[in-house]
Design an enzyme around this catalytic site. Sequence first.
Site, PDB file in Angstrom:
ATOM      1  N   ARG A  84      -0.566   0.024  -3.810  1.00 52.62           N
ATOM      2  CA  ARG A  84       0.690  -0.265  -2.788  1.00 52.62           C
ATOM      3  C   ARG A  84       0.547  -1.556  -3.444  1.00 52.62           C
ATOM      4  O   ARG A  84      -0.744  -2.043  -3.246  1.00 52.62           O
ATOM      5  CB  ARG A  84       0.955  -0.002  -1.713  1.00 52.62           C
ATOM      6  CG  ARG A  84       1.947  -0.692  -1.438  1.00 52.62           C
ATOM      7  CD  ARG A  84       2.552   0.503  -0.284  1.00 52.62           C
ATOM      8  NE  ARG A  84       3.856  -0.442   0.336  1.00 52.62           N
ATOM      9  CZ  ARG A  84       3.483  -0.452   1.848  1.00 52.62           C
ATOM     10  NH1 ARG A  84       3.523   0.633   2.399  1.00 52.62           N
ATOM     11  NH2 ARG A  84       5.523  -0.518   2.437  1.00 52.62           N
ATOM     12  N   ARG A  93       7.144   2.061  -3.178  1.00 54.67           N
ATOM     13  CA  ARG A  93       6.134   1.733  -2.930  1.00 54.67           C
ATOM     14  C   ARG A  93       5.293   3.043  -3.598  1.00 54.67           C
ATOM     15  O   ARG A  93       5.896   3.626  -3.512  1.00 54.67           O
ATOM     16  CB  ARG A  93       5.592   1.547  -1.577  1.00 54.67           C
ATOM     17  CG  ARG A  93       6.793   2.482  -0.381  1.00 54.67           C
ATOM     18  CD  ARG A  93       7.916   2.798   0.427  1.00 54.67           C
ATOM     19  NE  ARG A  93       8.266   1.181   0.638  1.00 54.67           N
ATOM     20  CZ  ARG A  93       7.988   0.614   1.753  1.00 54.67           C
ATOM     21  NH1 ARG A  93       7.869   2.203   2.997  1.00 54.67           N
ATOM     22  NH2 ARG A  93       8.697   0.041   2.245  1.00 54.67           N
ATOM     23  N   ASP A  96       3.003   5.002   1.501  1.00 54.61           N
ATOM     24  CA  ASP A  96       3.571   4.080   2.965  1.00 54.61           C
ATOM     25  C   ASP A  96       2.971   4.908   3.879  1.00 54.61           C
ATOM     26  O   ASP A  96       3.114   6.610   3.450  1.00 54.61           O
ATOM     27  CB  ASP A  96       5.180   4.124   3.049  1.00 54.61           C
ATOM     28  CG  ASP A  96       4.649   2.871   4.122  1.00 54.61           C
ATOM     29  OD1 ASP A  96       4.078   2.424   4.517  1.00 54.61           O
ATOM     30  OD2 ASP A  96       6.307   3.029   4.704  1.00 54.61           O
ATOM     31  N   ASP A  98       3.041   6.147   7.753  1.00 54.70           N
ATOM     32  CA  ASP A  98       3.318   5.030   9.526  1.00 54.70           C
ATOM     33  C   ASP A  98       2.017   6.329  10.200  1.00 54.70           C
ATOM     34  O   ASP A  98       2.456   7.073  10.194  1.00 54.70           O
ATOM     35  CB  ASP A  98       4.193   4.722   9.500  1.00 54.70           C
ATOM     36  CG  ASP A  98       4.979   3.660   8.309  1.00 54.70           C
ATOM     37  OD1 ASP A  98       4.450   3.028   8.170  1.00 54.70           O
ATOM     38  OD2 ASP A  98       6.173   3.661   7.670  1.00 54.70           O
TER      39      ASP A  98
END
Length: 175
Positions: A84, A93, A96, A98
Site C-alpha cells: 500500500r 489501494r 485497506d 479498517d
Amino acid sequence: MENTAFIALGSNIGNRYDNITKAIKRLTSYSEIQLVNYSSIYETDPVGYEDQDLFLNMVIEIQTAFNPMDLLDLCLEMEIELGRKRDIKWGPRTIDLDILTFNQENIQSEKLIVPHPRMLERAFVIIPLLEIYQDKKCSEINKLLEASLEELPNKEGVRIWKRKNGEDVFEPIGS
Ligand code: X6L
Ligand code: MG
Ligand code: MG
C-alpha cells in the site's frame, strides 16, 4: 483470546482476491489472532473518490489477545507489506484494513477511533457486516445496521462477487 474485533478489508489494485486472502492469512498467522467468521466477498463501486477501479470488500470477525493499538499497528504494517502506498486521499489501494469494532469499546485517540466513525454510512461495510451479525443473531445491532442501510443510496453499488456458502466456495485460510 479475550477480545472480539470486526475488521473491514478492501482492495482495488492488482489481484484483489489475492490481496484480501493474503491479508487474512497473515493476520491469522499470529497466535494472538483467530478467525471466527467471515462474510462473502462483494464487488463495489468506489465511493468518495470515484475515478478508480472497482473494489472487492469483505468483513471478518476475529478473536484476539492484542490490544486495540497493537492490532492497529499490525494492520498498518500489513498494509505496507502488501504494497500500500498512500498518495491520493480516498484513492486506490492494494489493501485497506479498517478496525470497525473492538469489543463494545469506545476509543477516541488520535490514531484510532472505534467504532469506525463512518462505518454506518458505507454500504460496502454494512452489507458484509450484516451477513456476519445475522449469523450471530445479535438482533439489536442487526436492527441498527438494517436501519442504517435503509437510509443509504447506491446499495446497488455493492454486488456479491464470491458467496461464502455458494457453489464457488471461498476458502480464506486455504485448505
Ligand atoms: C459523501 C462524501 C459521502 C464522502 C461519502 C465515503 C468518502 C466513503 C470516503 C463520502 C465517502 C469514503 C473504499 C471506497 C474508499 C472501499 C469502496 C471511504 C474512503 N474505500 N469505495 N472508497 N470500497 N467501494 O473500500 O471509504 S476511500
Ligand atoms: Mg477504509
Ligand atoms: Mg483504512
